[in-house]
Motif scaffolding. Structure first.
Motif, short mmCIF file in Angstrom:
data_model
loop_
_atom_site.label_atom_id
_atom_site.label_comp_id
_atom_site.label_asym_id
_atom_site.label_seq_id
_atom_site.Cartn_x
_atom_site.Cartn_y
_atom_site.Cartn_z
N GLN A 153 -9.27 14.44 -12.56
CA GLN A 153 -7.75 14.71 -12.94
C GLN A 153 -7.09 13.48 -12.80
OE1 GLN A 153 -6.89 17.55 -10.10
NE2 GLN A 153 -6.82 16.37 -8.62
N PRO A 154 -5.70 13.48 -13.29
CA PRO A 154 -4.97 12.16 -13.40
C PRO A 154 -4.72 12.01 -12.11
CG PRO A 154 -4.29 13.72 -15.07
CD PRO A 154 -5.24 14.50 -14.35
N SER A 155 -4.89 10.77 -11.48
CA SER A 155 -4.87 10.23 -10.13
C SER A 155 -4.65 8.89 -10.06
CB SER A 155 -6.20 10.41 -9.28
OG SER A 155 -6.66 11.69 -9.46
N GLU A 156 -3.88 8.47 -8.64
CA GLU A 156 -3.55 7.23 -8.33
C GLU A 156 -4.93 6.72 -7.66
OE1 GLU A 156 0.06 5.17 -6.85
OE2 GLU A 156 -1.36 5.25 -4.76
N ILE A 157 -5.27 5.33 -8.04
CA ILE A 157 -6.57 4.84 -7.47
C ILE A 157 -6.13 3.48 -6.84
CG2 ILE A 157 -8.75 3.68 -8.16
CD1 ILE A 157 -8.81 5.19 -10.76
N LYS A 158 -6.31 3.47 -5.41
CA LYS A 158 -6.21 2.49 -4.77
C LYS A 158 -7.53 1.57 -4.76
CE LYS A 158 -3.39 5.00 -1.38
NZ LYS A 158 -3.17 5.30 0.09
N SER A 159 -7.24 0.17 -5.09
CA SER A 159 -8.29 -0.71 -5.17
C SER A 159 -8.75 -1.14 -3.98
CB SER A 159 -8.12 -1.76 -6.14
OG SER A 159 -7.00 -2.47 -5.78
N ASP A 160 -8.13 -2.02 -3.31
CA ASP A 160 -8.15 -2.56 -1.85
C ASP A 160 -9.52 -2.82 -1.82
OD1 ASP A 160 -5.44 -1.93 -1.15
OD2 ASP A 160 -5.86 -0.02 -0.20
N CYS A 161 -9.92 -3.76 -2.64
CA CYS A 161 -11.54 -4.09 -2.68
C CYS A 161 -11.52 -5.42 -3.43
CB CYS A 161 -12.54 -2.98 -3.42
SG CYS A 161 -11.76 -2.94 -5.21
N ASN A 162 -12.70 -6.03 -3.27
CA ASN A 162 -13.24 -7.24 -4.10
C ASN A 162 -13.36 -7.05 -5.54
OD1 ASN A 162 -15.46 -9.23 -4.97
ND2 ASN A 162 -13.93 -10.31 -3.90
N SER A 163 -14.34 -6.01 -5.90
CA SER A 163 -14.50 -5.63 -7.29
C SER A 163 -14.44 -4.30 -7.67
CB SER A 163 -15.77 -6.34 -7.98
OG SER A 163 -16.65 -5.27 -8.10
N LEU A 164 -14.01 -3.82 -8.69
CA LEU A 164 -13.77 -2.34 -9.22
C LEU A 164 -14.37 -2.28 -10.47
CD1 LEU A 164 -11.29 -0.31 -8.17
CD2 LEU A 164 -10.79 -0.91 -10.35
N THR A 165 -15.12 -1.13 -10.83
CA THR A 165 -15.69 -0.82 -12.05
C THR A 165 -15.11 0.57 -12.14
OG1 THR A 165 -17.46 -2.25 -11.73
CG2 THR A 165 -17.67 -0.66 -13.27
N VAL A 166 -14.52 0.99 -13.54
CA VAL A 166 -14.20 2.33 -13.81
C VAL A 166 -15.16 2.84 -14.94
CG1 VAL A 166 -12.42 3.75 -14.62
CG2 VAL A 166 -11.96 2.03 -13.05
#
Length: 81
Positions: free
Chosen positions: A13-26
């Protein structure tokens, strides 16, 4: 040796994603187009944001969906301990 773990989260569902990481894959594993901060991710496609060693991505992403079908993305975050 730096240690890290990978965090896997499913969004449907539509959301906000907090990255707070070194690498991110969607990864769009659904059947409808996912929209990440205005970037369209077609079904089966992915978006990758790689960080260099010691970098921390603090971007706040917004995920939404367009069209009819299954709304589903996996977000994989690489987090250093």
């Amino acid at each position: 040796m730096p240690k890290f773990y990978e965090d896997f989260i499913l969004y449907n569902q539509p959301s906000e994603i907090k990255s707070d990481c070194n690498s991110l894959t969607v990864v769009n594993t659904g059947t409808t187009t996912a929209i990440l901060n205005g970037l369209e991710i077609l079904p089966g496609d992915q978006y990758i944001s790689q960080g260099n060693e010691s970098e921390l991505n603090t971007t706040r992403y917004r995920i939404s969906f367009s069209g009819v079908g299954t709304e589903q993305v996996y977000v994989i975050r690489k987090i250093y301990i």
